[in-house]
Design a protein around this motif. Structure first.
Motif, PDB file in Angstrom:
ATOM      1  N   ILE A   6       1.085  -1.053   0.170  1.00  0.00           N
ATOM      2  CA  ILE A   6       0.013  -0.035   0.038  1.00  0.00           C
ATOM      3  C   ILE A   6       0.911   1.164   0.073  1.00  0.00           C
ATOM      4  O   ILE A   6       0.677   2.225  -0.754  1.00  0.00           O
ATOM      5  N   ILE A   7       1.831   1.174   0.826  1.00  0.00           N
ATOM      6  CA  ILE A   7       2.770   2.423   0.812  1.00  0.00           C
ATOM      7  C   ILE A   7       3.554   2.588  -0.392  1.00  0.00           C
ATOM      8  O   ILE A   7       3.693   3.750  -1.030  1.00  0.00           O
ATOM      9  N   LEU A   8       4.101   1.527  -1.108  1.00  0.00           N
ATOM     10  CA  LEU A   8       4.824   1.542  -2.433  1.00  0.00           C
ATOM     11  C   LEU A   8       3.768   1.979  -3.346  1.00  0.00           C
ATOM     12  O   LEU A   8       4.378   2.723  -4.258  1.00  0.00           O
ATOM     13  N   LYS A  39       4.512   3.383  11.746  1.00  0.00           N
ATOM     14  CA  LYS A  39       5.884   3.581  11.776  1.00  0.00           C
ATOM     15  C   LYS A  39       6.669   2.180  11.655  1.00  0.00           C
ATOM     16  O   LYS A  39       8.079   2.099  11.081  1.00  0.00           O
ATOM     17  N   LYS A  40       6.412   0.949  12.236  1.00  0.00           N
ATOM     18  CA  LYS A  40       6.869  -0.196  12.049  1.00  0.00           C
ATOM     19  C   LYS A  40       6.986  -0.543  10.736  1.00  0.00           C
ATOM     20  O   LYS A  40       7.939  -1.188  10.365  1.00  0.00           O
ATOM     21  N   VAL A  41       5.936  -0.354   9.909  1.00  0.00           N
ATOM     22  CA  VAL A  41       5.934  -0.709   8.500  1.00  0.00           C
ATOM     23  C   VAL A  41       6.968   0.154   7.637  1.00  0.00           C
ATOM     24  O   VAL A  41       7.936  -0.372   6.965  1.00  0.00           O
ATOM     25  N   LEU A  42       6.790   1.404   7.999  1.00  0.00           N
ATOM     26  CA  LEU A  42       7.937   2.399   7.433  1.00  0.00           C
ATOM     27  C   LEU A  42       9.323   2.021   7.677  1.00  0.00           C
ATOM     28  O   LEU A  42      10.204   1.974   6.756  1.00  0.00           O
ATOM     29  N   ALA A  44      10.559  -1.077   8.767  1.00  0.00           N
ATOM     30  CA  ALA A  44      11.103  -2.283   8.128  1.00  0.00           C
ATOM     31  C   ALA A  44      11.388  -1.930   6.415  1.00  0.00           C
ATOM     32  O   ALA A  44      12.408  -2.406   6.004  1.00  0.00           O
ATOM     33  N   LEU A  45      10.644  -0.916   5.756  1.00  0.00           N
ATOM     34  CA  LEU A  45      11.097  -0.724   4.535  1.00  0.00           C
ATOM     35  C   LEU A  45      12.323   0.097   4.256  1.00  0.00           C
ATOM     36  O   LEU A  45      13.066  -0.059   3.403  1.00  0.00           O
ATOM     37  N   VAL A  46      12.394   0.889   5.355  1.00  0.00           N
ATOM     38  CA  VAL A  46      13.864   1.418   5.490  1.00  0.00           C
ATOM     39  C   VAL A  46      15.147   0.584   5.675  1.00  0.00           C
ATOM     40  O   VAL A  46      15.913   0.560   4.970  1.00  0.00           O
TER      41      VAL A  46
END
Length: 78
Positions: A6-8, A39-42, A44-46
């Motif tokens: 969803i973020i991507l 924040k946890k999802v972001l 993880a992507l970082v």
């Protein structure tokens, strides 16, 4: 669709207009989740090096790794 996708997809849909986004922009994508979960999802992507942080000194933004002007401008003012 999972949260990372969803973020991507959000970043891809906005890539022609902006390359960096505030944390709040991502929270708006997940009205049913708290800020800590987003924040946890972001984070993880970082860690996966898909996204990167960008800081102006007073605020932190997120964007796709290598996208936008930040990559080229990092060492210009030395």
């Amino acid at each position: 669709m999972d949260d990372k996708q969803i973020i991507l997809d959000f970043l891809d849909s906005k890539s022609k207009m902006k390359s960096k986004f505030y944390f709040k922009d991502f929270c708006d994508l997940f009205p049913d989740k708290g800020p800590r979960e987003v924040k946890k999802v972001l984070t993880a992507l970082v860690k996966e090096e898909v996204l990167e942080f960008w800081s102006s000194g007073s605020t932190t933004m997120y964007g796709r790794k290598g996208a936008g002007k930040q990559s080229a401008a990092e060492g210009e003012n030395e």
